[in-house]
Design an enzyme around this catalytic site. Structure first.
Site, PDB file in Angstrom:
ATOM      1  N   ASP A 120      37.382 -22.089  -1.900  1.00  0.00           N
ATOM      2  CA  ASP A 120      38.318 -22.359  -0.810  1.00  0.00           C
ATOM      3  C   ASP A 120      39.689 -22.671  -1.404  1.00  0.00           C
ATOM      4  O   ASP A 120      39.868 -22.664  -2.612  1.00  0.00           O
ATOM      5  CB  ASP A 120      37.792 -23.498   0.071  1.00  0.00           C
ATOM      6  CG  ASP A 120      37.704 -24.812  -0.692  1.00  0.00           C
ATOM      7  OD1 ASP A 120      37.997 -24.833  -1.907  1.00  0.00           O
ATOM      8  OD2 ASP A 120      37.320 -25.820  -0.083  1.00  0.00           O
ATOM      9  N   ASP A 294      29.451 -20.286   5.781  1.00  0.00           N
ATOM     10  CA  ASP A 294      29.153 -21.320   4.784  1.00  0.00           C
ATOM     11  C   ASP A 294      29.076 -22.650   5.514  1.00  0.00           C
ATOM     12  O   ASP A 294      29.693 -22.824   6.577  1.00  0.00           O
ATOM     13  CB  ASP A 294      30.265 -21.428   3.740  1.00  0.00           C
ATOM     14  CG  ASP A 294      31.435 -22.254   4.244  1.00  0.00           C
ATOM     15  OD1 ASP A 294      32.182 -21.746   5.108  1.00  0.00           O
ATOM     16  OD2 ASP A 294      31.585 -23.419   3.840  1.00  0.00           O
ATOM     17  N   CYS A 332       6.516 -20.456   5.810  1.00  0.00           N
ATOM     18  CA  CYS A 332       7.614 -20.329   4.848  1.00  0.00           C
ATOM     19  C   CYS A 332       7.076 -19.958   3.469  1.00  0.00           C
ATOM     20  O   CYS A 332       6.031 -20.436   3.050  1.00  0.00           O
ATOM     21  CB  CYS A 332       8.382 -21.647   4.784  1.00  0.00           C
ATOM     22  SG  CYS A 332       9.698 -21.665   3.562  1.00  0.00           S
ATOM     23  N   CYS A 334       8.836 -20.330   0.583  1.00  0.00           N
ATOM     24  CA  CYS A 334       9.657 -20.929  -0.475  1.00  0.00           C
ATOM     25  C   CYS A 334       8.768 -21.698  -1.459  1.00  0.00           C
ATOM     26  O   CYS A 334       7.637 -22.051  -1.145  1.00  0.00           O
ATOM     27  CB  CYS A 334      10.724 -21.842   0.121  1.00  0.00           C
ATOM     28  SG  CYS A 334      10.144 -23.515   0.488  1.00  0.00           S
ATOM     29  N   CYS A 337       7.215 -24.975  -0.017  1.00  0.00           N
ATOM     30  CA  CYS A 337       6.139 -24.827   0.968  1.00  0.00           C
ATOM     31  C   CYS A 337       4.886 -24.230   0.345  1.00  0.00           C
ATOM     32  O   CYS A 337       3.783 -24.465   0.822  1.00  0.00           O
ATOM     33  CB  CYS A 337       6.602 -23.989   2.151  1.00  0.00           C
ATOM     34  SG  CYS A 337       7.769 -24.909   3.183  1.00  0.00           S
TER      35      CYS A 337
END
Lengths: 419, 418
Positions: A120, A294, A332, A334, A337
């Site tokens: 940014d 974002d 999930c 991931c 999980c």
């Protein structure tokens, strides 16, 4: 099914083939290939080619403020499929400072992140974090919280720092006013942001490898937004951000400003909606035509034990999960999980920071997976159905649908089912 | 559980392999070695993925009762034991009473109970409750309940020390009785705890009596860093070791400093807890051993032999101030918060193969530390664990090659990195 459209083949050719006349004019280090457009809404799926890899859009970009994503290693982030994350110019400019990062081969080298980075301008943090800031035509003046010295952040200085950081996408310095402010200050800020955009473009030392995005301002005023859009789209910038929103304004105002912006932004350039990260907001704003998002929310909330799930969120630290031996989300995939239960995470939160890392990983995975599913549904021509199913899962009944989301979706021809 | 010793020096160190650890019959651990320190089954700061960037993890994971005691009801309802509850990798599980990093307040031990401190405060344990916890946790090995408070007072009286030995033996008998009656603990091993404070007589009595019981090994308690002079510690450990059977492992609690580890190995200790790398991590430091980190221990030893003798004060380790040792930066580490590392673009340790050293530079770690970023703990923990494991590996290599003295000169003389 929506037909794939290649809008950037010329640009690709000019980059990959022998030098041609085109190279005489600045070719941005970015190409946007539109893979599919939803025939019903404004949603689109694109391949955004950036210097450090192709990014599939719509994309959520996790925020790694100080050159690190809260407790997660670069390898872990990459393994989650992340192709672009954020760094904050204000923080990195203060510590460790641009000179040091430049010596470390830019922010990529410093944090050893091999995919893309977006930075940014630093302006937003100054206005939001630093009490003593004053905006003049020259730039933003503020007192360093570290040594108390007065610092002036000009558009040139912001770009200079971002050039040192070496991000793949840089943001222009804009004059940020709170989205709840009204009156002449908003107009002044909008016009000043246009002038600062020109100064930013002029001072970019690396246009061949760093993309500079413009930020559309104009508060909640249709007229000011339009003026800003008209002016900024005249500039040859590689992409556009929609700024000045997500700051506490009414959601009804928010989505109208978003859809107004995407209506006027060029089709062949990426559109980045800043500071948006709640799942519902993401899905609705994809429908309104945004490509990039974002937000610190998914990672920040993770550290407080809040796990994102298709039905909202799950507070791992709440007592009700102490004996719950299921994963956060049984569907999930991931790493958290696949290995750990709610009960174990609940216990671990009392003992170690790794509990936060587990939920952070889950939440990033949730955001990235959500966007992948959105993208796939656009490519399959089933985006409106996806939105309906998503909303059904997220809210226990249709009378709980937020009215702004219902209106926003209706504006792009999605009528949500009653259930 | 079988301890196969390949080399035993009379009244000194032992080199070998601990095999068939509890019910984890397929696992083994080389000794002298260390356990894998965890809190609630998690190596501090690390997830499964980050932890497993490390190779050759110790095959015994340490769980301290204080980090799980408040979840007893949950574990009882879970029924499948702690390893599965925590999603642990294929490892043996050892359960100890106290966390070696956190000192518990003194004055809460009674004839029938000891206290541990969970996140919610003090929890009093009888042998009954202690064993109910073991039943729910289902470790492969665990220490018996013990009164290990004597080291905390400045001058523990003889009487108090004797009482702690007696109580600990009584607890052990009760633990063993319940152990034998508990189906969930079949195949698990109990480590008997040797107490006795700084009294040679009581140490010997505790060791002799404990050795008479059907224990799988021994826990040497009350020798924690800061509790006594190093020379007294090694003298007492030597005496205790003399009373213990050769074929059972000896785990020393509360000692982790490399120089103290080597001294205690020489006195006959086999196993250590690995909380030391965690302490180093928490003070923002990185271990920097002067080791040959090549995987071939033979080569390491050869190079050790070539090292030139330099100014070496062998008594150095015994002279350290006792108080606050846990907080003091040892000569084996570098303080990465030091501004001299701000623009140092080299790895923490040249040649170290850990995730941190292969991916990051000192300047980045310095930045993460000064900005209080969570990743600092992750990366330092990985590096420090890698170094600590490498230290033990090199130590075993030195013992195997009869190169302990050169090893000590090279590794323990480490000065703080310039």
């Amino acid at each position: 099914m929506a037909a794939p459209v290649d809008s950037a083949s010329d640009a690709v050719a000019s980059q990959t083939n022998m030098p041609s006349l085109k190279t005489l004019s600045a070719v941005s280090p970015l190409t946007l290939r539109i893979i599919a457009e939803c025939p019903v809404t404004k949603a689109r799926a694109c391949d955004l080619a950036l210097p450090h890899s192709i990014v599939n859009t719509p994309v959520f970009m996790p925020v790694g403020t100080q050159g690190t994503l809260k407790g997660i290693t670069a390898d872990q982030l990459e393994d989650l499929g992340c192709k672009i994350c954020l760094g904050n110019t204000y923080h990195l400019g203060m510590r460790p400072g641009p000179a040091l990062i430049e010596k470390a081969n830019g922010l990529h080298g410093f944090m050893n992140w091999k995919k893309n980075l977006l930075t940014d301008s630093g302006g937003f943090q100054m206005v939001s974090l630093v009490e003593l800031s004053e905006v003049t035509e020259e730039g933003v003046k503020f007192k360093s919280p570290y040594d108390g010295n007065e610092i002036l952040l000009t558009p040139e200085k912001s770009i200079e720092i971002q050039n040192s950081l070496g991000s793949d996408i840089m943001m222009q310095l804009d004059d940020v006013v709170s989205s709840t402010v009204t009156g002449p200050r908003v107009e002044e800020a909008m016009h000043r942001s246009i002038r600062w955009l020109d100064r930013c473009i002029a001072s970019n030392q690396n246009p061949e490898k760093q993309n500079l995005f413009a930020i559309i301002q104009g508060g909640l005023s249709t007229d000011l937004r339009k003026t800003c859009l008209d002016e900024m789209t005249k500039r040859d910038v590689p992409g556009f951000a929609i700024g000045g929103l997500s700051g506490g304004e009414e959601k009804d105002d928010f989505w109208r400003m978003v859809t107004l912006s995407t209506d006027h932004l060029p089709r062949h350039k990426p559109r980045y909606l800043m500071g948006v990260g709640y799942a519902v907001d993401l899905v609705v704003c994809v429908a309104l035509g945004c490509d990039m998002f974002d937000c610190v929310f998914p990672t920040r909330t993770a550290r407080f034990g809040s796990a994102l799930v298709p039905w909202g969120s799950l507070q791992v630290k709440h007592k009700q999960y102490a004996k719950d031996f299921q994963p956060i989300d049984p569907d999930c995939k991931c790493p958290t999980c696949k290995r750990h239960s709610r009960a174990y995470l609940h216990a671990l939160f009392k003992n170690d920071t790794a509990a936060m890392h587990h939920v952070t990983i889950h939440n990033i995975s949730y955001q990235l997976t959500l966007m992948l599913s959105v993208r796939q549904s656009i490519i399959n021509g089933q985006f409106p159905d996806f939105v309906k199913t998503f909303m059904k899962k997220m809210f226990p009944s249709s009378d709980k649908y937020p009215s702004w989301a219902v209106d926003a979706l209706a504006s792009v021809n999605i009528t949500l089912d009653q259930h | 559980m079988k301890l196969e010793l390949t080399r035993v020096v009379q009244g000194g160190y032992r080199l070998g392999v601990l095999k068939e650890i509890g019910r984890a019959t397929h696992l083994s651990l080389e000794v002298p070695g260390c356990l894998l320190y965890t809190r609630c089954g998690t190596v501090p700061h690390l997830t499964h993925d980050t932890l497993h960037t490390l190779s050759n993890l110790p095959s015994i994971t340490q769980l301290t009762l204080s980090t799980v005691v408040e979840h007893q009801e949950v574990l009882e309802e879970y029924k499948d034991g702690f390893k599965k509850f925590a999603g642990l990798h294929d490892t043996a599980l050892y359960c100890s009473l106290h966390d070696p990093v956190t000192q518990s307040p003194a004055g809460y031990v009674t004839n029938k109970t000891v206290s541990v401190w969970g996140s919610g405060g003090r929890i009093e344990l009888t042998v009954g409750r202690f064993m109910a916890l073991q039943k729910a946790l289902r470790p492969d090995l665990y220490q018996s309940m013990a009164d290990g408070e004597t080291w905390q007072g400045d001058a523990s009286s003889r009487k108090r020390i004797r009482k702690s030995v007696d109580r600990t033996l009584a607890h052990l008998d009760e633990c063993l009785l319940i152990h034998q009656q508990t189906a969930e603990l079949q195949g698990a091993e109990v480590l008997g705890v040797v107490e006795g404070g700084d009294s040679l007589e009581e140490r010997v009595r505790s060791a002799k009596e404990t050795a008479k019981r059907p224990v799988g090994g021994f826990c040497l308690d009350g020798f924690q860093t800061g509790s006594m002079e190093g020379s007294l510690r090694t003298q007492l450990i030597g005496a205790v070791a003399g009373e213990l059977p050769e074929d059972k492992p000896r785990l020393l609690q509360g000692v982790g400093r490399p120089d103290e580890v080597v001294a205690c190995v020489e006195a006959g200790v086999d196993l250590f807890e690995s909380f030391f790398p965690f302490q180093v991590t928490e003070r923002g430091c990185a271990l920097t051993f002067d080791l040959d980190l090549s995987p071939d221990p033979e080569r390491a030893v050869l190079e050790l032999g070539e090292e030139k003798d330099e100014a070496w004060e062998s008594e150095q380790s015994g002279d350290v101030q006792l108080e606050d040792q846990a907080e003091t930066i040892t000569p084996f580490e570098m303080d990465l918060k030091d501004t001299k590392y701000r623009d140092d673009f080299t790895p923490l340790v040249e040649g170290c193969g850990c995730y941190c050293c292969t991916n990051h530079q000192r300047a980045y770690l310095h930045h993460l530390l000064v900005t209080n970023e969570l990743l600092a703990g992750v990366l330092l923990m990985l590096h420090n664990m890698a170094q600590y494991n490498a230290f033990f590996r090199a130590l075993r290599g030195a013992l195997a090659g009869d190169q302990l003295e050169p090893f000590k000169k090279r590794v323990l003389r480490s000065k703080r990195v310039a």
